[in-house]
Design an enzyme around this catalytic site. Structure first.
Site, short mmCIF file in Angstrom:
data_model
loop_
_atom_site.label_atom_id
_atom_site.label_comp_id
_atom_site.label_asym_id
_atom_site.label_seq_id
_atom_site.Cartn_x
_atom_site.Cartn_y
_atom_site.Cartn_z
N TRP A 153 0.79 -1.22 0.00
CA TRP A 153 0.00 0.00 0.00
C TRP A 153 0.83 1.28 0.00
CZ3 TRP A 153 1.73 2.28 4.37
CH2 TRP A 153 2.03 1.48 5.48
N ASN A 154 2.13 1.18 0.27
CA ASN A 154 2.90 2.42 0.39
C ASN A 154 3.24 3.04 -0.96
OD1 ASN A 154 4.59 0.08 0.09
ND2 ASN A 154 6.38 1.31 0.65
N LYS A 177 -2.55 -8.16 -7.68
CA LYS A 177 -3.35 -7.94 -6.48
C LYS A 177 -2.77 -6.75 -5.72
CE LYS A 177 -3.49 -8.98 -2.14
NZ LYS A 177 -4.30 -7.85 -1.65
N PRO A 178 -3.42 -5.59 -5.80
CA PRO A 178 -2.95 -4.46 -5.01
C PRO A 178 -3.40 -4.60 -3.56
CG PRO A 178 -4.89 -3.83 -6.26
CD PRO A 178 -4.58 -5.25 -6.62
N SER A 180 -5.46 -3.96 -0.33
CA SER A 180 -6.90 -3.71 -0.27
C SER A 180 -7.25 -2.27 0.04
CB SER A 180 -7.54 -4.63 0.79
OG SER A 180 -7.39 -5.99 0.42
N SER A 229 5.79 -7.09 3.75
CA SER A 229 6.47 -7.38 5.00
C SER A 229 7.19 -8.71 4.94
CB SER A 229 5.47 -7.39 6.16
OG SER A 229 4.65 -8.54 6.10
N GLU A 250 10.48 -8.82 -2.27
CA GLU A 250 11.12 -7.60 -1.77
C GLU A 250 10.45 -7.28 -0.45
OE1 GLU A 250 10.95 -4.31 -0.67
OE2 GLU A 250 11.47 -3.03 -2.35
N LEU A 251 11.21 -7.46 0.64
CA LEU A 251 10.62 -7.42 1.97
C LEU A 251 11.09 -6.20 2.76
CD1 LEU A 251 10.96 -11.25 2.64
CD2 LEU A 251 9.07 -10.01 1.56
N CYS A 284 10.39 1.23 1.76
CA CYS A 284 11.22 0.10 2.21
C CYS A 284 12.69 0.47 2.31
CB CYS A 284 11.04 -1.09 1.26
SG CYS A 284 9.38 -1.79 1.27
N GLU A 382 11.59 -2.69 11.87
CA GLU A 382 11.13 -1.74 10.86
C GLU A 382 9.98 -0.90 11.42
OE1 GLU A 382 10.42 -1.76 6.10
OE2 GLU A 382 9.46 -3.35 7.24
#
Length: 515
Positions: A153-154, A177-178, A180, A229, A250-251, A284, A382
């Site tokens: 979402w960011n 899938k973006p 929600s 995440s 990519e976490l 991130c 984080e």
């Protein structure tokens, strides 16, 4: 449906939906759209449609696909005001932060269209083995088929549609899938692609929660890319392992900045403030912790505090109105507050900010902390918010050791007067990416891969591997002029065995040292 003019593009993709997603503007709390939420069966139907559409899309070739991407780039520029408004409304980010997302994707559409024919071309090699003399040896790339992209979402544009671009150019169809809470910009991209002539089914948006839509994608697509995440990434990897699903992740990041005693403190302070607080710290690769050599610590902190105190925060409007927007996810505010409470209880000092401002919207003040150490969550976990903890260190070696004292390793930055000195330090930091005398800017270097190590991810985006990861490899060895029977074919004989033994001795029987 939408209460502020937003409409879901291609609403027919919601067939089979059972629930509704409500999208709110986090800066105002206003409901801006209600959208169908898919169930597992509807998600799998989208994958089926995408799989049906993929062969014809692949058959267009790089030229045809690239032309459509360039048309989409023009559509993006022509509709830039609408795209920026959509991003600001669903994400709560300032105009300029949304503009950067648009810049990236416009650049990426042309970049991947230009690079794909080269980076996915057949690779010829000259065989070294005498057993293969005369053969043609080729490595070729083939699209997986249907690629699933699960985005965060960011960055509703960069890390959603932006990751779909190379997958599409490589010849795959994509089901995206973006998150929600930020689906509108992805649906807008679907609308734009349809307007420029993308065949039906090649790019589809699947709205819904990760527990249903995301899980269904893992069980049905041919390859998956996820940004989000570390905790969720591990779950997806575990689920995908059951069917050996190729995937990249990519976490999270806990990215350090090192400021050495001779650094240009004015530039370092400007970079730290922007690198930590841009997009309300919800990046991130944002600066999450700073280590400053003791001689530079006091003046550096003073500059940072002064700059942060002048930042304007509020609901996004037009250009140049605010620097800090909303925290997109209300749950993230609770994480920020927890980290601050823990830090203060252990001796940290809040120099500026530190609380939710009064009024409507989901905001948190840009915050600078000092007297921090590694016993505090804010230096180890984080935070993903508008916080900037600064720690004094006695030496360059201490800074490197503390920067590496983390389970994560996504990005890092180092500031010093001598760029070569800073580069030597950056090479010792355990991160998948690093930047010298700057912050975050390396994300725009699409020519080279960027990805995490340790618990910050698997694989990378950008560079050759950023598009090659969306393709299967096929090894081709072609015999053009061959005998009826090779030396190593059946039936075995003493003569052929002795000849091969002679070759082994002649080719490999000498060491590197003389006795």
């Amino acid at each position: 449906m939408a209460t502020t003019g937003h409409r879901p593009a291609g609403g027919g993709d919601g067939a089979g939906a059972r629930d509704t997603l409500k999208v709110e503007n986090p800066a105002t709390g206003q409901l801006i759209a209600e959208l169908p939420s898919l169930d597992r069966a509807a998600t799998r139907e989208l994958v089926r449609r995408a799989r049906t559409a993929q062969p014809a899309w692949e058959a267009l070739g790089f030229g045809g696909r690239g032309a459509l991407m360039r048309d989409m780039r023009k559509w993006l520029v022509d509709n830039r005001k609408r795209v920026i408004r959509t991003l600001s409304d669903e994400n709560g980010k300032p105009y300029e932060d949304a503009q950067l997302e648009l810049f990236y994707c416009a650049d990426a559409l042309g970049f991947w269209a230009r690079k794909a024919p080269k980076w996915l071309a057949d690779e010829r090699e000259r065989p070294h083995s005498p057993l293969l003399w005369g053969r043609k040896v080729v490595n070729r790339y083939l699209p997986y088929g249907v690629v699933g992209v699960i985005g965060p979402w960011n960055y509703p544009l960069i890390n959603n549609f932006g990751d779909a671009i190379p997958a599409l150019v490589a010849g795959n169809s994509v089901v995206l899938k973006p998150a929600s809470i930020t689906p509108l910009s992805s649906m807008l991209m679907q609308e734009g692609l349809r307007e420029v002539g993308l065949p039906d089914g090649v790019f589809l948006v699947a709205n819904g929660p990760g527990s249903t839509v995301g899980s269904a994608l893992v069980d049905s697509v041919d390859m998956l890319h996820f940004t989000g995440s570390t905790e969720v990434g591990k779950r997806l990897m575990e689920q995908g392992a059951k069917r050996l699903l190729p995937l990249t992740l990519e976490l999270g990041g806990k990215d350090p900045m090192i400021v050495l005693r001779d650094a240009n403190l004015e530039r370092a302070a400007n970079a730290a403030v922007w690198g930590a607080l841009q997009n309300a710290g919800q990046t991130c690769i944002s600066v999450e912790r700073v280590y400053v050599e003791s001689d530079a610590y006091v003046p550096f902190v003073a500059k940072v505090v002064e700059k942060v105190a002048r930042l304007r925060q509020g609901a996004p409007g037009g250009p140049g109105e605010v620097e800090i927007g909303a925290v997109t996810s209300p749950e993230q505010v609770a994480v920020i507050e927890e980290h601050l409470r823990d830090a203060v209880a252990k001796g940290a000092k809040i120099e500026v900010g530190g609380k939710r401002p009064a009024g409507l919207g989901c905001f948190f003040e840009p915050t600078v902390l000092t007297n921090v150490d590694h016993s505090m969550k804010i230096m180890r976990e984080e935070t993903f918010g508008p916080t900037l903890p600064i720690m004094r260190v006695e030496s360059e070696e201490d800074a490197i050791r503390l920067a590496n004292d983390s389970d994560m390793g996504l990005d890092a930055s180092v500031f010093a007067k001598d760029p070569a000195h800073a580069e030597r330090v950056a090479r010792r930091v355990h991160s998948g990416a690093a930047v010298v005398n700057d912050a975050v800017a390396n994300y725009f270097a699409m020519e080279i891969p960027i990805g995490g190590i340790k618990e910050s991810g698997v694989g990378a985006r950008h560079g050759k591997i950023g598009i090659q990861k969306y393709a299967k490899r096929q090894n081709l060895v072609v015999t053009r002029f061959g005998l009826n029977r090779e030396l190593y074919y059946f039936p075995y004989s003493k003569g052929s065995t002795k000849l091969i033994e002679w070759l082994i001795v002649a080719l490999f029987g000498r060491g590197s040292r003389r006795r």
